[in-house]
Each structure stands twice: as C-alpha cells, then as structure tokens.
Write an enzyme that holds these catalytic residues in place. Structure first.
Site, PDB file in Angstrom:
ATOM      1  N   ASP A   1      32.516 -29.800  35.431  1.00 20.93           N
ATOM      2  CA  ASP A   1      33.364 -30.183  34.182  1.00 20.93           C
ATOM      3  C   ASP A   1      34.461 -31.094  34.669  1.00 20.93           C
ATOM      4  OD1 ASP A   1      35.133 -28.523  35.733  1.00 20.93           O
ATOM      5  OD2 ASP A   1      35.542 -27.254  34.038  1.00 20.93           O
TER       6      ASP A   1
ATOM      7  N   ARG B   1      44.164 -25.658  43.809  1.00 21.31           N
ATOM      8  CA  ARG B   1      43.268 -26.352  44.757  1.00 21.31           C
ATOM      9  C   ARG B   1      43.769 -26.184  46.199  1.00 21.31           C
ATOM     10  NH1 ARG B   1      45.934 -32.068  42.170  1.00 21.31           N
ATOM     11  NH2 ARG B   1      45.004 -30.679  40.568  1.00 21.31           N
TER      12      ARG B   1
END
Length: 755
Positions: free
Chosen positions: A95, A646
């Site tokens: 996505d 992240r």
C-alpha cells in the site's frame, strides 16, 4: 468465515483462566488492556504482578502485519533467521509504494511498472515462508486488517506505527520495528516495557458535525504528541459504546500521534455488527461466549481513578469539530472565528487548495458516506468546489461497495480524483509538485493522521490541517480554512446564500459489503522450492550483511550532528521518493538525517567534518568518518524519533558508523529500534548537558566495559580547547537488550541461538 479462526478460538478458550489468574496475581479488578496483556504473556505460569512503566515483559502476540515499505527490511532480516516458516500468522500488504497523481487506474499501473521488482520479491518471500500476501491496490494495511484479521481480545504487532488502528476492534495492536516482528516470526518472545494506563471516559453522544476524529483531535490537544508515551489509552463509557467500530478505529489509529503504545475499546455491539458485516460471524459468536473478558471489569469503569494512571473525561455532546495543525497533530483549533484569529496572527494561508479524504485513519464506508453527503449537498445546492478534492478508499472491498452504492460517483461529479486504495498523500506518495522544495506557501485540509512539514507533498511551505472527512469535504467546497459549516453561508452559482445541512451516513452498507477480487494471495503449503531472487546489481533490494558489534571501547568518537528541536523519523529517514530504496540499506542511507536541523547554523543536511574542517551533507560526512575508522554519535532533543515505526531510522545511522544516539528523551518505538540494531540509545541524566555539546567535540565512553542494567554510563566530552566535561547518561537496557548490543544486533543473537 474468518482467517485463522482456529487460532482465534484457541485464544478465547484460554482467556477465562488467564484473566482469572491475572486478577489473583494483581489482587484487583482489571482494565481491558491488562486482561489482554496478562493473557498473552510468554510465560503463562508467571506469578508476578508487573510494575507499569518499569518492568520489561515477554509477550506472545497472535499475529503480525507488515506493509510493503517496512516489510522489505523485515523480511530481508527474517531470511537470515534460519527458519523455514513464520511461527505466527503473518501478512504483507502493498500500500505504500503507489504514488497518487493521475487517478487509481493509471497510478496503480505505474506502481506495478516501477516497483514490480519489489512486489515480486515480497510475493515470493511471502510464498516461501507461509505469509499471506495482499497485492497492490488491495487496500491500506490497517483498513484491510480491521476488515479481515483484527479480533476482540487479541494481540497483534505490525511494522507500521498505525497498527494501533486495530484497537477499534478491541485488540492490543502495537507498531514495532521490523526486527521486533522478526523475533515473533521466528517463534521467539516479544519484549515490551509493561505500559502505563490512561483511561479516557467518553460521556454523551456524537451528533451533527462532530465525528470520532474530533475525539482524538481533542485527546491530542490534551495529551500533546508525547503525553501518551509508554502508555496504553483505554476508552470506555457510554460515549464509547455509542460509536461505530470504524469510528473507534479512527480514534485508536491517531493514538500514534500522542506517542501511545496503543489504544483500545472494549468489545460491544458495534464491534459485533462490524464482524458480522465483514463475514466473520464465527468470530462474533466465539467472542460473545467470553465477552465479559473482552472489556474492562465493571469496578474499573465505575471508579477509573483507582485503576488508571491518568483519567480524562470528554463529553461528546459538548465537543465540536476541530482542525489540528499545521506541522504538528496536537495543535487544535475550533472551526470558525477562532481559526480566523489564529491563522491571521500566525500567517497561515486561509485559502485551502486541497481537501484529501482517506488514508488508514478515515477510509471506511462510513467515512466516505458521510463525506459524500456533503458532496451531494454541494451538487444539490449549486455550489462549486473552491479547492481540489482527492479520495483514497481504504480497501478494494470499501471501494467496490462505495462505487456500487453511488458514493464515489457523487465525488466524481465534483471532479474529485479517486486515487488508488493505498496510502498516497498521507505518507508523501503524492506527485503534487515537480519541484516540492520551491513550491509556494499554501494550506490543505485532510483526514489523515500526520501533518509534519513536507509530509504529504514534500513542500515545506504546505500548511496541513487534520480534520474529519465530513469537515474536510465542507472546507474543500468552501475553499477557506476558517469556514464553519455550522453557521457560515456560501454563495451558490445562482448568487443565492445557502448552508450545509448536518452530514449523514451509514455505519455499514445497507446492502452489505461486496467485492469481486479483494487482492489476497494465499501462500503455498510448502514453500521450500520457492526461490527468492535478489539481483546483486539492484538499486532497490540488497541482501543484508550482519552488523559487527560496536564493542566495549568507544574512544575518540566525533559528533555527526546535534539535532535541534523536533526530530521525527521523517527527519531521520524521509519517506516520499525515498520509499523506493526501503529494501536497499546502503542506498537509503543517503537520506540519513538529511531533514534534521543542525543546532550549529540551524541548517539541514549541513554538518562539519572534523577530520577536514569542511562542511557537507550528513550521509557523506558519516561515510567519511566511517572510512577513516572514526565512530560517531548523534545528539538530539525531546521525543527523538517521534512518528513512524520505520527501523530504517535506526539501521541507517548504524550502517554509517554511528555508535550512540544521546537525547533528552526518546519516542518508544525508535528507542527499541536502536537497541535492536546493536546501538547505544541513551538519555542525558541532566537535560541541560545537551547545551554542553559543541560542534568540534570528541567523545570517550569511560566505563562501557561495565555496561549493566540500571547503571548509568559516563561520557567524557573533550572540547577543542582541551577542556573536558564528564556527564552521566541514563539508559533503559535490561540484561537481554545488553546482549543484543554485545552481539551486534538482536538478529545476530537470534541467528546464534538458532544455529
């Protein structure tokens, strides 16, 4: 029928005994968060009551979800773990790598052309290791998880900070770095500091222009971007049960913006309705049999101050629509005149150029239906759009159903762009400008979660404001940031004054959900023959080389950068165009800390190389130090590493030779990511010592050979004039985390144990 129904039934078969055991151990009634945490302990026989905010505890999550940008590095790490198959149900969702530009069909084709190498890699790795794979265009990870995998009372971790969205269906769902996910994929325990608990009591009921989004915007105003750090936020009260399941998901989703470990709601009828609507009646039936264990004990909610570390009460009947921003998700402003005054005094552009609806936060059928009711009124009342409008449906199931029911057609009549079922502008995947850095000052309004500078479009001059989908639609029609749909009138194409009526919508589609191809690919039963290819010349994928241990002696280290002010993971490892390198550590390391403001000179990506006296970019300077065998440190301010999960923000500095990151305080996920990569993540014992750090300093750790849990470390700062300062540094490493450091990374330890 639900995915992994046998696993879910197993969780429910054990929950009563485990919750009762936890009550006995703690000697008190339990919050929902405590029930889920204690029923997912790695050691189910524990006789210990854990201290919130202090004890590190091993857990056994039920499942894992990964999005394509972070899945690359997570799966590259898992390939080194020596396992044939993931130990718990795991999915990968494509996505993040789809750029919004022309519209869904063109943008999806471009993404498949440009990123086919990455998608093929993820599909093949998923096939090989027993991982469910959701193709590009299938939907945004968190909406797809809510529709297919989330279940009340479960525990999930995911390699995206907004994994917390699943709290809307009564889970404890927590965003982690890829290395944490690899632990669980490999069949090991997952470690978390036992969270503190914040209770949010919701009374009254939402009505009119006020939406679930406004609840979390208000909570963000109250708690700020770091007020939830180290805590689980548990919502309860009559206002909570009156809300839809997807509305609850919106609130939990943006809990990431207050730093919360996660947020959750107790199981109720709205969740049951959602489970049945998404063809999971078997989960609803199973949940109903144990529902008293899938919410907090009555005594807790009757006297919350006795059981939570902090309690907030919000009256939904008194709550009005809010706009949060710009540049931070906790700066809250009521619609209308208050915004006029604040915008004028702060020189925020009042003209709105874009309204954006969607992202993982607000892309449900209910969200689109309520926003479309405003769009339909614009058509009926003869109003022309003053701003452009973009829509990102949350999943192919939502898109197909909304299209079938005419919802998307309403937006299209207003010339809105229907983007792919993907993150798009929310994560910087928006081709809005050819030259973002020099783009003009402007304002946009969106229903996304984050609004840091440059986040959506790469333009540092874009002032982004967060609002509900229905308010976003109304402001896009009006074209003004200070438009108040409750009282303000607009002039239509006939010169008449008109007003919007209150938005309306459907909690669930009246004709049920429908989809032709949901985009799911199941893995083969035996993946041993599946070959995963990574070209040695690829610029996007790179097999990993294990990190070498930093060791017990760090002497002569140089300052790479002293970050000034807010330094999020977007500053440390930008998204946007850099997403293309998420599977190639060396290439993506060229964005390391390029967004951080250097305290010396107040510029970005401009630091001094002490070896040459010259100034250059952060990555280039780091590479020069590394080539010379000189270790470096990074110094930062409060809440360092706020934002996305992240792990690249930890792996890049590690790859470039940074041995320690020393800050006033950390965001939770980033601190853990640093530990996982075998680095030192430390905090100043005295915050004012941040001011002692000078541009030409050299650093010596004098007692690192005595690195131990609960023991401070001493840092000697040698200034260029020969004077020295000795300061104390705190850390939160426990014994097992110190072993990660000694081995060079947590993954190195896993490989060693598997061998």
């Amino acid at each position: 029928m639900a995915f992994d129904i046998d696993m879910i039934k197993k969780v429910y078969s054990q929950v009563a005994d485990r919750v009762n055991a936890a009550r006995e151990v703690t000697g008190k009634p339990l919050t929902l968060a405590e029930k889920i945490l204690y029923s997912h302990l790695w050691d189910v026989k524990t006789k210990e009551a854990f201290t919130r905010g202090k004890d590190y505890v091993d857990f056994a999550p039920d499942r894992i979800a990964c999005q394509d940008a972070t899945a690359q590095m997570a799966l590259l790490q898992f390939m080194q773990a020596g396992k044939n198959k993931v130990a718990v149900p795991t999915t990968v969702h494509c996505d993040h790598l789809i750029q919004a530009k022309e519209g869904a069909a063109v943008d999806l084709k471009n993404a498949n052309d440009v990123s086919s190498e990455v998608f093929n890699f993820l599909e093949s790795v998923s096939d090989k290791y027993g991982i469910g794979f959701w193709k590009p265009g299938a939907g945004i990870i968190h909406q797809v998880v809510l529709e297919n995998y989330a279940f009340p009372g479960g525990m999930m971790i995911g390699t995206d900070s907004h994994t917390v969205n699943a709290g809307g269906l009564g889970m404890i769902a927590i965003g982690v770095g890829g290395a944490d996910a690899v632990d669980v994929m490999a069949g090991m325990a997952w470690e978390l500091k036992f969270p503190k608990l914040i209770g949010v009591k919701l009374i009254g009921e939402l009505s009119g222009w006020t939406a679930p989004k406004d609840v979390i915007l208000k909570v963000a105003e109250i708690l700020t971007v770091k007020g939830g750090t180290g805590a689980i936020v548990e919502y309860f009260g009559p206002g909570a049960t009156s809300m839809s399941c997807t509305g609850k998901g919106t609130i939990c989703n943006m809990g990431a913006e207050i730093g919360a470990t996660t947020s959750t709601f107790g199981y109720d009828e709205s969740m049951e309705r959602y489970l049945r609507a998404t063809e999971r009646a078997d989960v609803a039936d199973a949940a109903n049999k144990v529902k008293e264990h899938l919410t907090g004990d009555p005594e807790v909610y009757a006297n919350p101050e006795q059981y939570f570390d902090e309690v907030i009460e919000i009256n939904l009947s008194e709550l009005g629509p809010l706009l949060n921003g710009p540049f931070t998700p906790d700066l809250s402003t009521a619609v209308g005149s208050t915004m006029t005054e604040k915008a004028s005094s702060n020189d925020w552009p009042l003209k709105v150029e874009w309204g954006l609806i969607g992202s993982c936060t607000n892309s449900s059928y209910e969200d689109l239906s309520r926003a479309s009711s405003i769009a339909q009124q614009a058509l009926d009342k003869g109003l022309k759009m003053k701003a452009e409008l973009g829509i990102n449906p949350g999943s192919e199931q939502v898109r197909y159903t909304a299209d079938r029911d005419g919802i998307l057609g309403i937006f299209e009549k207003l010339d809105a762009k229907i983007f792919t079922n993907a993150c798009g502008p929310c994560i910087g995947q928006w081709a809005r400008y050819s030259d973002p850095k020099n783009a003009p000052k402007n304002s946009i309004v969106h229903s996304f979660n984050r609004n840091f500078a440059k986040r959506a479009d790469g333009n540092p001059n874009t002032h982004a404001f967060v609002a509900s989908p229905e308010l976003t639609a109304a402001i896009a029609v009006a074209g003004r940031l200070d438009f108040n749909p409750l009282v303000d009138k607009l002039i239509n194409e006939n010169g008449e004054e008109v007003m919007f009526d209150e938005p309306t919508g459907w909690e669930l589609p009246p004709k049920g959900f429908e989809v032709k191809d949901n985009g799911y690919l199941a893995p083969v039963e035996d993946g041993s023959s599946v070959e995963v290819k990574v070209s040695p010349t690829s610029e996007r994928l790179q097999l990993l080389t294990p990190f070498e241990p930093i060791g017990e002696e760090i002497k002569g280290a140089k300052l790479l950068i002293k970050a000034f002010g807010k330094c999020t993971t977007d500053h440390i490892s930008m998204a946007g165009p850099w997403l293309r390198y998420r599977g190639h550590l060396d290439n993506i390391s060229n964005n390391c800390l390029i967004g951080a403001v250097n305290a010396f000179g107040k510029k970005t990506n401009f630091v001094k190389n002490q070896l040459t006296g010259e100034f250059g970019g952060v990555p280039d300077t780091a590479r020069a130090y590394k080539a010379a065998g000189v270790p470096t440190i990074v110094v930062g301010d409060h809440n360092y590493g706020e934002g996305s999960s992240r792990e690249h923000a930890a792996m890049e500095p590690r790859h470039l030779g940074v041995c320690a990151v020393i800050v006033k305080s950390f965001a939770r996920i980033h601190e853990t990511n640093l530990k996982k990569q075998g680095m030192l993540g430390l905090t100043f014992a005295n915050e004012s010592d941040y001011d002692l750090i000078q541009e030409d300093d050299t650093f010596n750790f004098t007692d690192l050979n005595q690195f131990a849990s609960g023991k401070q470390l001493t840092l000697e700062i040698v200034h260029i004039d020969g004077t020295k300062d000795s300061i104390m540094l705190n850390h939160t490493y426990n014994d097992s985390q110190i072993e990660w450091y000694k081995e060079g990374s947590a993954l190195n330890l896993i490989k060693k144990e598997n061998a």
